[in-house]
Design a protein around this motif. Structure first.
Motif, short mmCIF file in Angstrom:
data_model
loop_
_atom_site.label_atom_id
_atom_site.label_comp_id
_atom_site.label_asym_id
_atom_site.label_seq_id
_atom_site.Cartn_x
_atom_site.Cartn_y
_atom_site.Cartn_z
N SER A 1 -7.08 4.04 -34.70
CA SER A 1 -6.39 2.88 -34.12
C SER A 1 -5.62 3.28 -32.87
N PHE A 2 -5.05 4.50 -32.88
CA PHE A 2 -4.34 5.02 -31.70
C PHE A 2 -5.31 5.21 -30.54
N LYS A 3 -6.48 5.76 -30.83
CA LYS A 3 -7.46 6.02 -29.78
C LYS A 3 -8.06 4.73 -29.22
N LEU A 4 -8.29 3.75 -30.09
CA LEU A 4 -8.96 2.51 -29.67
C LEU A 4 -7.98 1.44 -29.20
N GLY A 5 -6.66 1.66 -29.42
CA GLY A 5 -5.69 0.67 -29.02
C GLY A 5 -5.74 -0.60 -29.84
N LEU A 6 -6.09 -0.47 -31.13
CA LEU A 6 -6.20 -1.61 -32.02
C LEU A 6 -5.21 -1.48 -33.17
N ASN A 7 -4.94 -2.59 -33.85
CA ASN A 7 -4.17 -2.53 -35.07
C ASN A 7 -4.98 -1.83 -36.15
N VAL A 8 -4.28 -1.24 -37.11
CA VAL A 8 -4.97 -0.49 -38.17
C VAL A 8 -6.00 -1.37 -38.88
N GLU A 9 -5.62 -2.62 -39.19
CA GLU A 9 -6.52 -3.50 -39.95
C GLU A 9 -7.73 -3.96 -39.13
N ASP A 10 -7.75 -3.66 -37.82
CA ASP A 10 -8.85 -4.10 -36.96
C ASP A 10 -9.77 -2.96 -36.52
N VAL A 11 -9.53 -1.76 -37.03
CA VAL A 11 -10.28 -0.59 -36.53
C VAL A 11 -11.75 -0.67 -36.91
N VAL A 12 -12.03 -0.89 -38.20
CA VAL A 12 -13.42 -0.97 -38.65
C VAL A 12 -13.57 -2.17 -39.55
N ASN A 13 -14.81 -2.64 -39.70
CA ASN A 13 -15.09 -3.72 -40.63
C ASN A 13 -14.93 -3.22 -42.05
N GLN A 14 -14.31 -4.05 -42.90
CA GLN A 14 -14.20 -3.66 -44.30
C GLN A 14 -15.58 -3.59 -44.92
N GLY A 15 -15.70 -2.76 -45.94
CA GLY A 15 -16.97 -2.64 -46.63
C GLY A 15 -17.27 -1.20 -46.97
N PRO A 16 -18.40 -0.97 -47.60
CA PRO A 16 -18.74 0.39 -48.02
C PRO A 16 -18.90 1.35 -46.86
N GLY A 17 -19.18 0.80 -45.67
CA GLY A 17 -19.35 1.67 -44.52
C GLY A 17 -18.07 2.35 -44.07
N LEU A 18 -16.93 1.91 -44.62
CA LEU A 18 -15.66 2.53 -44.23
C LEU A 18 -15.72 4.04 -44.40
N ALA A 19 -16.28 4.50 -45.51
CA ALA A 19 -16.36 5.95 -45.76
C ALA A 19 -17.36 6.62 -44.84
N PHE A 20 -18.36 5.86 -44.36
CA PHE A 20 -19.37 6.44 -43.49
C PHE A 20 -19.04 6.24 -42.01
N ILE A 21 -17.85 5.72 -41.75
CA ILE A 21 -17.37 5.61 -40.37
C ILE A 21 -16.15 6.50 -40.17
N VAL A 22 -15.19 6.39 -41.08
CA VAL A 22 -13.93 7.11 -40.91
C VAL A 22 -14.07 8.58 -41.27
N TYR A 23 -14.70 8.89 -42.39
CA TYR A 23 -14.84 10.30 -42.78
C TYR A 23 -15.67 11.09 -41.77
N PRO A 24 -16.82 10.57 -41.29
CA PRO A 24 -17.54 11.31 -40.23
C PRO A 24 -16.68 11.53 -39.00
N GLU A 25 -15.84 10.53 -38.67
CA GLU A 25 -14.94 10.69 -37.54
C GLU A 25 -13.96 11.84 -37.80
N ALA A 26 -13.52 11.98 -39.06
CA ALA A 26 -12.56 13.03 -39.41
C ALA A 26 -13.17 14.41 -39.28
N VAL A 27 -14.37 14.58 -39.83
CA VAL A 27 -14.98 15.93 -39.79
C VAL A 27 -15.37 16.32 -38.37
#
Length: 574
Positions: free
Chosen positions: A360-386
């Motif tokens: 959210s800091f990098k994209l300039g968005l609110n936390v709740e607007d960073v990614v679409n809710q759903g199962p893909g959350l783990a396949f978007i945020v975790y890959p970003e982390a590693v």
């Protein structure tokens, strides 16, 4: 005296026959195998995938409150009931209901739930395999530039962008899409204001892995994605070979699969907390939005997540306990596994929300607007982390291997529930052909899962995820708690006495009061409130057509419908 002597001989013969039957079914080699199997079953993808996205969808901290309430008054008491039924009977989910034969339909219902979830659960494992294989590339594909064929105009590389409001600073190597002026190193994103900025990792997930952008909805499945089909086939082959000898083989696998994930999660948490903006995500996670507690959805989601994460009413716990020695201490195991599972879910939430805060800091968005809710959350945020760790390819491989191990533990239990349930009920027909029956079950599940790995497969996946363990599972859990507490001879506290016979002491009043009143009362409240506030399925802005919603409701009610059907069958037969 002659009658008493005959009765004692008959009892001894029955005991010997039961002991021989338990030995033929197979047993855990030691207590550690059972405990690790239960931990592996409960601590699964639901903790690192489903719990964080439900917390994200329900306002962060406002989801944790009903989750802990449901754990205390529903999850732990039902957990104890299942372990007691399985260990005391020594049989699977169908045959164990000799305890109250007219309600054997509960056992069939447990198998239906486990079967439906197993079909789509292995698709998550297939996604993990896909990402793990993709991690062997020189550059992680979800961190590559926004100029690939799966990107859209709103794509932003979070690794190279820092946005505050609409002002973004980017590295000179990054192209800014949809710009009407020449690119500078410090640009104003006004021309992109109307378009939500999307990270490259989300673009990779949606448009490369799932290719959901090529489908218009659930009635447009599109073509089969053969790379995902091969990953799904590999996932089912792994499950088959690990279950080929039942608990004798799966019991050895869990020594690794139940412990390895904690190492990776700890490393990701340490790294996540050191990122810019991490505090913002963590504050969102732990701060309740009190208005959310007035909605039925948060209570329904908390209840179903308890069943998902603890595995109660799925039959897996009952099946695992049936392979125990008769005197295993299920009271201790209940508290260890249930509390450890809850702690793992909350811990995984800190891991994922620290990275969401950074995004959210990098994209300039609110936390709740960073990614679409759903199962893909783990396949978007975790890959970003590693991708933010040193040697990202290595950590990416280890992380998705961790997801694989997490998923397999739970998948073993659900498939074993179906197999053991039928084999205990029809031992003479099926036990001599266990390998063939296991293979047949895996093949059927694989074929049904192909629909979920098409271009529109995510819409079908969400239908399974939304409904396979919804009203039906809640109703089944309500009936299970009522029958165990009231239908199993409440006047003599038969369940309590059976547990004392196994572990040497009676469960305390916390369990008794919950079994009799609080657990069924709370479940009834959630069922009625969810029914009154019922909302049809939707994913983001996409609202499912009525026929899909009706199909999902039929899927959900299939498990509980078997209970009255079997009751009618037994009454007619009698």
């Amino acid at each position: 005296q002659n009658e008493l002597s005959f009765f004692n001989k008959q009892q001894n013969a029955d005991a010997l026959e039961e002991a021989a039957d338990r030995e033929e079914r197979g047993m855990w080699a030691n207590k550690a195998e059972f405990l690790l199997s239960c931990i592996g079953y409960c601590v699964g993808l639901g903790n690192v995938w489903r719990f964080p996205y439900l917390a994200y969808d329900n306002g962060g901290g406002s989801f944790i409150i009903p989750y802990l309430i449901m754990l205390t008054f529903c999850g732990i008491p039902l957990f104890m009931i299942e372990l007691a039924l399985g260990q005391f009977s020594g049989y699977g989910v169908i045959t164990a209901w000799r305890a109250s034969p007219i309600f054997k339909g509960i056992g069939y219902g447990m198998m239906v739930v486990s079967f439906l979830v197993a079909v789509y659960y292995n698709v998550i494992i297939a996604w993990s395999l896909f990402y793990m294989f993709a991690s062997f590339q020189a550059v992680l594909p979800w961190t590559s530039s926004c100029g690939t064929d799966w990107n859209v105009d709103s794509c932003v590389e979070t690794a190279n962008a820092t946005c505050i409001g609409l002002n973004c600073t980017m590295e000179p190597t990054t192209a800014v899409p949809e710009m009407t002026t020449a690119y500078t190193s410090d640009v104003n994103m006004t021309t992109m204001a109307a378009v939500k900025r999307i990270s490259s990792s989300e673009e990779y997930w949606r448009n490369r892995v799932l290719r959901i952008n090529k489908s218009d909805g659930i009635d447009d499945p599109g073509t089969v994605l053969w790379d995902l089909v091969l990953c799904l086939l590999l996932a089912w082959l792994i499950v088959f070979f690990c279950l080929i000898k039942g608990v004798k083989s799966s019991g050895k696998v869990v020594y690794f699969t139940a412990t390895f994930p904690y190492i990776i999660l700890i490393i990701l948490l340490v790294r996540g907390c050191t990122l810019e903006g991490a505090r913002k995500g963590i504050v969102f996670y732990v701060t309740p939005k009190w208005e959310k507690l007035q909605t039925a959805k948060v209570w329904k989601d908390a209840a179903t997540q308890i069943f998902y994460s603890l595995g109660t009413s799925f039959g897996g716990l009952l099946t695992f306990a049936s392979y125990n020695k008769f005197n295993n201490n299920i009271h201790r195991d209940t508290l260890i596994v249930a509390l450890g599972n809850c702690a793992t879910s909350i811990f995984a939430g800190f891991v994922i929300f620290s990275v969401i805060g950074h995004m959210s800091f990098k994209l300039g968005l609110n936390v709740e607007d960073v990614v679409n809710q759903g199962p893909g959350l783990a396949f978007i945020v975790y890959p970003e982390a590693v991708s933010l760790l040193p040697l990202p390819q290595l950590w990416s491989i280890l992380f998705f291997f961790m997801l694989l191990t997490l998923g397999l533990d739970s998948q073993f239990a659900m498939v074993e529930t179906v197999i053991t349930g039928f084999m205990d009920e029809f031992p003479k027909v099926l036990r001599p052909h266990k390998i063939a029956f296991t293979a047949g079950t895996c093949i059927v599940c694989f074929l049904l899962g192909i629909l979920l790995v098409t271009e529109g497969g995510l819409y079908w996946f969400e239908l399974y995820n939304w409904y396979s363990a919804y009203y039906g599972l809640l109703l089944q859990s309500l009936i299970l708690s009522l029958i165990a507490a009231w239908g199993y001879d409440i006047n003599k506290w038969r369940l309590v006495k059976d547990i004392k016979l196994m572990i040497g002491f009676e469960p305390n009043w916390y369990f008794r009061i919950n079994w009799m009143f609080i657990t069924p009362g709370l479940l009834l409240f959630v069922i009625i409130y969810s029914g009154i506030k019922y909302v049809p399925i939707s994913v983001g802005s996409y609202v499912y057509p009525k026929w899909a919603d009706d199909l999902g409701l039929c899927m959900s009610m299939a498990c509980v419908a078997l209970i009255p059907i079997y009751m009618a069958y037994r009454i007619i037969k009698a």
